[in-house]
Every structure is written in C-alpha cells, then in structure tokens.
Design a protein around this motif. Structure first.
Motif, PDB file in Angstrom:
ATOM      1  N   ALA A  22      29.009  51.002  31.246  1.00  0.00           N
ATOM      2  CA  ALA A  22      29.503  50.507  32.527  1.00  0.00           C
ATOM      3  C   ALA A  22      30.518  51.474  33.134  1.00  0.00           C
ATOM      4  O   ALA A  22      31.295  52.131  32.421  1.00  0.00           O
ATOM      5  CB  ALA A  22      30.138  49.135  32.353  1.00  0.00           C
ATOM      6  N   GLU A  23      30.514  51.559  34.445  1.00  0.00           N
ATOM      7  CA  GLU A  23      31.531  52.321  35.166  1.00  0.00           C
ATOM      8  C   GLU A  23      32.890  51.647  34.969  1.00  0.00           C
ATOM      9  O   GLU A  23      33.004  50.430  35.017  1.00  0.00           O
ATOM     10  CB  GLU A  23      31.191  52.358  36.663  1.00  0.00           C
ATOM     11  CG  GLU A  23      32.228  53.047  37.525  1.00  0.00           C
ATOM     12  CD  GLU A  23      31.947  52.916  39.011  1.00  0.00           C
ATOM     13  OE1 GLU A  23      32.640  53.593  39.798  1.00  0.00           O
ATOM     14  OE2 GLU A  23      31.037  52.129  39.371  1.00  0.00           O
ATOM     15  N   ARG A  24      33.936  52.438  34.757  1.00  0.00           N
ATOM     16  CA  ARG A  24      35.274  51.904  34.555  1.00  0.00           C
ATOM     17  C   ARG A  24      36.135  52.227  35.771  1.00  0.00           C
ATOM     18  O   ARG A  24      36.232  53.382  36.193  1.00  0.00           O
ATOM     19  CB  ARG A  24      35.903  52.486  33.297  1.00  0.00           C
ATOM     20  CG  ARG A  24      35.103  52.189  32.040  1.00  0.00           C
ATOM     21  CD  ARG A  24      35.745  52.773  30.794  1.00  0.00           C
ATOM     22  NE  ARG A  24      34.907  52.573  29.616  1.00  0.00           N
ATOM     23  CZ  ARG A  24      35.246  52.933  28.379  1.00  0.00           C
ATOM     24  NH1 ARG A  24      36.427  53.527  28.170  1.00  0.00           N
ATOM     25  NH2 ARG A  24      34.428  52.728  27.353  1.00  0.00           N
ATOM     26  N   ILE A  25      36.770  51.192  36.308  1.00  0.00           N
ATOM     27  CA  ILE A  25      37.574  51.347  37.517  1.00  0.00           C
ATOM     28  C   ILE A  25      38.957  50.766  37.237  1.00  0.00           C
ATOM     29  O   ILE A  25      39.096  49.563  37.006  1.00  0.00           O
ATOM     30  CB  ILE A  25      36.930  50.629  38.718  1.00  0.00           C
ATOM     31  CG1 ILE A  25      35.486  51.118  38.927  1.00  0.00           C
ATOM     32  CG2 ILE A  25      37.762  50.827  39.980  1.00  0.00           C
ATOM     33  CD1 ILE A  25      34.685  50.270  39.888  1.00  0.00           C
ATOM     34  N   GLU A  26      39.990  51.594  37.248  1.00  0.00           N
ATOM     35  CA  GLU A  26      41.336  51.119  36.994  1.00  0.00           C
ATOM     36  C   GLU A  26      41.913  50.464  38.240  1.00  0.00           C
ATOM     37  O   GLU A  26      41.786  50.999  39.347  1.00  0.00           O
ATOM     38  CB  GLU A  26      42.238  52.264  36.535  1.00  0.00           C
ATOM     39  CG  GLU A  26      43.632  51.809  36.138  1.00  0.00           C
ATOM     40  CD  GLU A  26      44.460  52.915  35.517  1.00  0.00           C
ATOM     41  OE1 GLU A  26      45.568  53.172  36.033  1.00  0.00           O
ATOM     42  OE2 GLU A  26      43.987  53.518  34.524  1.00  0.00           O
ATOM     43  N   VAL A  27      42.529  49.305  38.053  1.00  0.00           N
ATOM     44  CA  VAL A  27      43.156  48.578  39.166  1.00  0.00           C
ATOM     45  C   VAL A  27      44.562  48.175  38.744  1.00  0.00           C
ATOM     46  O   VAL A  27      44.857  48.046  37.554  1.00  0.00           O
ATOM     47  CB  VAL A  27      42.341  47.328  39.561  1.00  0.00           C
ATOM     48  CG1 VAL A  27      40.998  47.730  40.156  1.00  0.00           C
ATOM     49  CG2 VAL A  27      42.151  46.385  38.372  1.00  0.00           C
ATOM     50  N   ALA A  28      45.419  47.964  39.715  1.00  0.00           N
ATOM     51  CA  ALA A  28      46.805  47.636  39.408  1.00  0.00           C
ATOM     52  C   ALA A  28      46.936  46.274  38.750  1.00  0.00           C
ATOM     53  O   ALA A  28      47.782  46.066  37.878  1.00  0.00           O
ATOM     54  CB  ALA A  28      47.642  47.692  40.679  1.00  0.00           C
ATOM     55  N   SER A  29      46.100  45.321  39.167  1.00  0.00           N
ATOM     56  CA  SER A  29      46.191  43.955  38.652  1.00  0.00           C
ATOM     57  C   SER A  29      44.829  43.300  38.643  1.00  0.00           C
ATOM     58  O   SER A  29      44.038  43.499  39.567  1.00  0.00           O
ATOM     59  CB  SER A  29      47.150  43.125  39.513  1.00  0.00           C
ATOM     60  OG  SER A  29      47.071  41.745  39.192  1.00  0.00           O
ATOM     61  N   HIS A  30      44.563  42.506  37.617  1.00  0.00           N
ATOM     62  CA  HIS A  30      43.293  41.778  37.559  1.00  0.00           C
ATOM     63  C   HIS A  30      43.200  40.729  38.651  1.00  0.00           C
ATOM     64  O   HIS A  30      42.115  40.239  38.964  1.00  0.00           O
ATOM     65  CB  HIS A  30      43.126  41.118  36.186  1.00  0.00           C
ATOM     66  CG  HIS A  30      44.074  39.983  35.922  1.00  0.00           C
ATOM     67  ND1 HIS A  30      43.825  38.687  36.330  1.00  0.00           N
ATOM     68  CD2 HIS A  30      45.282  39.955  35.296  1.00  0.00           C
ATOM     69  CE1 HIS A  30      44.826  37.908  35.952  1.00  0.00           C
ATOM     70  NE2 HIS A  30      45.723  38.648  35.328  1.00  0.00           N
ATOM     71  N   GLN A  31      44.326  40.360  39.240  1.00  0.00           N
ATOM     72  CA  GLN A  31      44.350  39.304  40.242  1.00  0.00           C
ATOM     73  C   GLN A  31      44.115  39.810  41.659  1.00  0.00           C
ATOM     74  O   GLN A  31      43.838  39.010  42.551  1.00  0.00           O
ATOM     75  CB  GLN A  31      45.693  38.572  40.190  1.00  0.00           C
ATOM     76  CG  GLN A  31      45.921  37.811  38.888  1.00  0.00           C
ATOM     77  CD  GLN A  31      47.285  37.159  38.844  1.00  0.00           C
ATOM     78  OE1 GLN A  31      48.305  37.806  39.054  1.00  0.00           O
ATOM     79  NE2 GLN A  31      47.304  35.867  38.571  1.00  0.00           N
ATOM     80  N   ALA A  32      44.284  41.110  41.879  1.00  0.00           N
ATOM     81  CA  ALA A  32      44.174  41.664  43.230  1.00  0.00           C
ATOM     82  C   ALA A  32      43.353  42.941  43.172  1.00  0.00           C
ATOM     83  O   ALA A  32      43.889  44.026  42.942  1.00  0.00           O
ATOM     84  CB  ALA A  32      45.557  41.939  43.814  1.00  0.00           C
ATOM     85  N   ILE A  33      42.048  42.791  43.357  1.00  0.00           N
ATOM     86  CA  ILE A  33      41.144  43.936  43.272  1.00  0.00           C
ATOM     87  C   ILE A  33      40.563  44.197  44.656  1.00  0.00           C
ATOM     88  O   ILE A  33      39.749  43.415  45.154  1.00  0.00           O
ATOM     89  CB  ILE A  33      40.020  43.677  42.253  1.00  0.00           C
ATOM     90  CG1 ILE A  33      40.630  43.404  40.867  1.00  0.00           C
ATOM     91  CG2 ILE A  33      39.058  44.850  42.199  1.00  0.00           C
ATOM     92  CD1 ILE A  33      39.617  43.057  39.811  1.00  0.00           C
ATOM     93  N   PRO A  34      40.990  45.267  45.302  1.00  0.00           N
ATOM     94  CA  PRO A  34      40.498  45.555  46.657  1.00  0.00           C
ATOM     95  C   PRO A  34      38.979  45.656  46.693  1.00  0.00           C
ATOM     96  O   PRO A  34      38.357  46.271  45.821  1.00  0.00           O
ATOM     97  CB  PRO A  34      41.152  46.911  46.981  1.00  0.00           C
ATOM     98  CG  PRO A  34      42.346  46.990  46.076  1.00  0.00           C
ATOM     99  CD  PRO A  34      41.949  46.273  44.824  1.00  0.00           C
TER     100      PRO A  34
END
Length: 370
Positions: free
Chosen positions: A50-62
């Motif tokens: 799977a492609e991995r995409i880092e995000v600041a928070s699991h609650q707010a994913i643009p």
C-alpha cells in the motif's frame, strides 16, 4: 453524484468471498512516527504494497474527511483506505445500557457500509477503518481501570456478575481483526481479568475468532434483522443466515453470545418478517446456545446529516430509513437532533416485538428494549 452499487454489495456474499472483497488496501494514511509502535509496524507490514501517506493527525486528513466529493466513492474508500494513528486520550465512559463502560477505542470506522451507522455523522463523507497502534497503552489502562472497580456490587442489565466493557463502540471488531491483532489482544486481556468482560456487536462472521481463547471473557453480540431488509441497508455485511449459523460455533469456542436486534426498521409487514427471523434463530441453534442467549432491541434512530450523505451513494435505502410520516425529532445525549419513531407508536411496536420474542424464542431474555 449518485453511485450505483455492484449487485454483490447489495445482496451479500458467502463468508469467504465477502472477506476477500471487504479490503483491498491501496493507501495508508499514518501519523508521524507510527512505526515506533509494534502494532503500527505490523499493520504496515501486513499491507506492505500500500502507498504510505504521512498526515499530521488521524482526525484531520485533507481530501479524505470533509470532502463532499467523496460521497460517490463511499464504498471504494472503505475498501481501499486505511488510517493508522495513536489514541491519545484514554478514558472509560459510563454507559449502563449495553455495557457498564465504553472502553477507549482501538479502532473506529468500518469496511462495511451499513446505511444507518452513526459513526460517519462525525467524520463527514468518508468512513474507512482507523487503527490505533498504541494497543499496549490502551490494554494497560483497561486492566488498571477494571482493577479499580473491584467486585461488582450487584447484578444489572449489563451483566449479573462482571463489569462489562464495550470494546467496539465505533467499529466492528470482527472486521478490525482482519487488519490487526488489537482484537485478539483485548480478548486475551479480558480472558484473564477476573471481574470484567469485553463486549462488541458485529454484523460480520469472522471465523478466525474461533481460534481465540476467550474463556468466557468476551461477549459477542451478533446483530440481526430480517434478510430482505438487511440486503438493502446492511451493505457489505454477512448474510443473516450466516450470522445465525455461527452462533453455536462461537458458544462452543468459549464466547458468550448475545443477539442485537438493531436497528428495528418499521415498514408494512415488518412484524411478519421478524417472526420468520426469530424462527430461523430458534431452528438454527442448539439448546446450549439458546440457554445463554440474551437480546438488545433497538429501534431505528436516524439523522438528517447522515440522510444527506446517504442520498449521495445509496438513496434507495433512505426510502426505508427516512420516514417523516413515522418519525419525530429528538435531541441526543451529545446535543444532536436525531429522528426516532413517534410516541406512542414506538412504545406499542417495542411491546409487539418483545411479545413476539417471548413466543418464538422464549429462552432469550431481553436485556433492554427501546
């Protein structure tokens, strides 16, 4: 945009086929440093392509949450997307209805797509599975919390002896177990806690759970409704007949098994359909299972926001769920305005179903009904 669901999404599949098609993870959104958790690394390894995409928070994913354009891809996102995060705030919330306590979530969201599910109301336009990787911290909190409670002072509608912790308020643990070992860890935990048991409701038959060792410490509440209704609103779930066929096996494996008649949806002839369903349960279970059965009965609660979301991907279901002629507004405990069946009609319908249960499945006690 209105999506047209493939026929198999509406009509259900054999358990193996359904498991194969529920998840095809192509992208994983994850919080920074999630690999520091053993469970985070294990999930990434399980879906290594799977492609991995880092995000600041699991609650707010643009681009995922709050994006109205995602409604048409409601089911595809559930199948292809996974979120990995850390559960930062740990608390056990008093419940006193289905359970004594709501445990801190080890996951939220779901790969299934029941059109009445309340969880999407909080996220907006997408609701894939989020797995929390800090399972050791969550399990430690629960063990300490249960120890602080001591011996339960007396029986209540949750359980006569044990403190009951709902471990699946915002997800379906049977499906979560396909993604990580969080559920297995919790089943092992409550197998050894002397004064408490875990509980979760499920609409999916995951027979891998039969290899766990619950030792009576986990209650599985199989959700049921008449099959024709389930075909329309229980999207991507196990067939009602498959759930019924699993009841004896889960009892044999050491689980406590209850039934969750939820949601009960009112339409012309609903009582006859429920009579047939209860007969299926009676005919499909052995005496050992029947003796330990108990049921929750929960009539449909709906929400205008969810109604609007559903119109974008599965409007046919809303013809059954959104019935202003039968429903009235009621403010929820969280302050939201929901719709529920009108009083006093609902009271009469609840009594009709409990009376029917007493005739068709007399060994099954009702823990609560509303």
């Amino acid at each position: 945009m209105t999506a047209t669901l493939p026929e198999h999404e509406i009509r259900g599949l054999r358990p193996v086929e359904l498991a194969d098609r529920l998840l095809d993870i192509k992208r994983i959104y994850h919080e920074p440093g999630i690999q520091r958790f053993d469970r985070g690394r294990a999930v990434l390894d399980r879906f290594s392509d799977a492609e991995r995409i880092e995000v600041a928070s699991h609650q707010a994913i643009p681009g995922l949450y709050g994006n109205e354009g995602n409604v048409g891809d409601w089911v595809r996102i559930k199948r292809e997307t996974l979120v990995l995060g850390e559960k930062k705030s740990l608390s056990a919330r008093r419940n006193e209805r289905s359970s004594d306590w709501i445990a801190p979530s080890t996951a939220n969201g779901c790969a299934m797509a029941c059109s009445y599910c309340y969880v999407p109301r909080r996220k907006g336009y997408a609701n894939p599975i989020t797995v929390f990787a800090n399972i050791d911290k969550i399990a430690g909190y629960l063990e300490r919390h249960a120890a602080r409670q001591g011996v339960k002072p007396g029986p209540n509608q949750c359980d006569p002896v044990d403190w009951v912790y709902d471990i699946g308020e915002n997800s379906d643990c049977s499906v979560d177990a396909m993604v990580s070992d969080n559920v297995r860890d919790l089943v092992d935990l409550f197998a050894r806690i002397p004064n408490a048991k875990a509980s979760f409701a499920t609409k999916f038959v995951n027979r891998d759970l039969l290899g766990y060792d619950p030792r009576g410490g986990t209650r599985v509440r199989f959700s049921l409704m008449p099959q024709e209704t389930s075909r329309l609103v229980d999207i991507r779930t196990s067939k009602a007949a498959d759930r019924i066929a699993a009841l004896d096996d889960f009892v044999e494996a050491g689980f406590e098994v209850h039934l969750n008649f939820s949601p009960v949806i009112v339409y012309e002839g609903w009582q006859n359909d429920w009579a047939k369903l209860l007969e299926q349960v009676a005919d499909g279970t052995n005496e050992r299972t029947k003796r330990q059965l108990a049921a929750e009965i929960i009539f449909l609660t709906h929400n205008e926001g969810l109604h609007e979301v559903n119109l974008g991907w599965h409007p046919k279901a809303e013809e059954l769920l959104w019935r202003p002629d039968l429903q009235q507004l009621k403010r929820s405990e969280s302050g939201q305005w929901n719709v529920r069946y009108k009083s006093p009609w609902k009271g009469r319908w609840v009594q009709e179903l409990t009376d029917l249960l007493a005739v068709k499945l007399p060994t099954c006690r009702v823990r609560y009904a509303f």
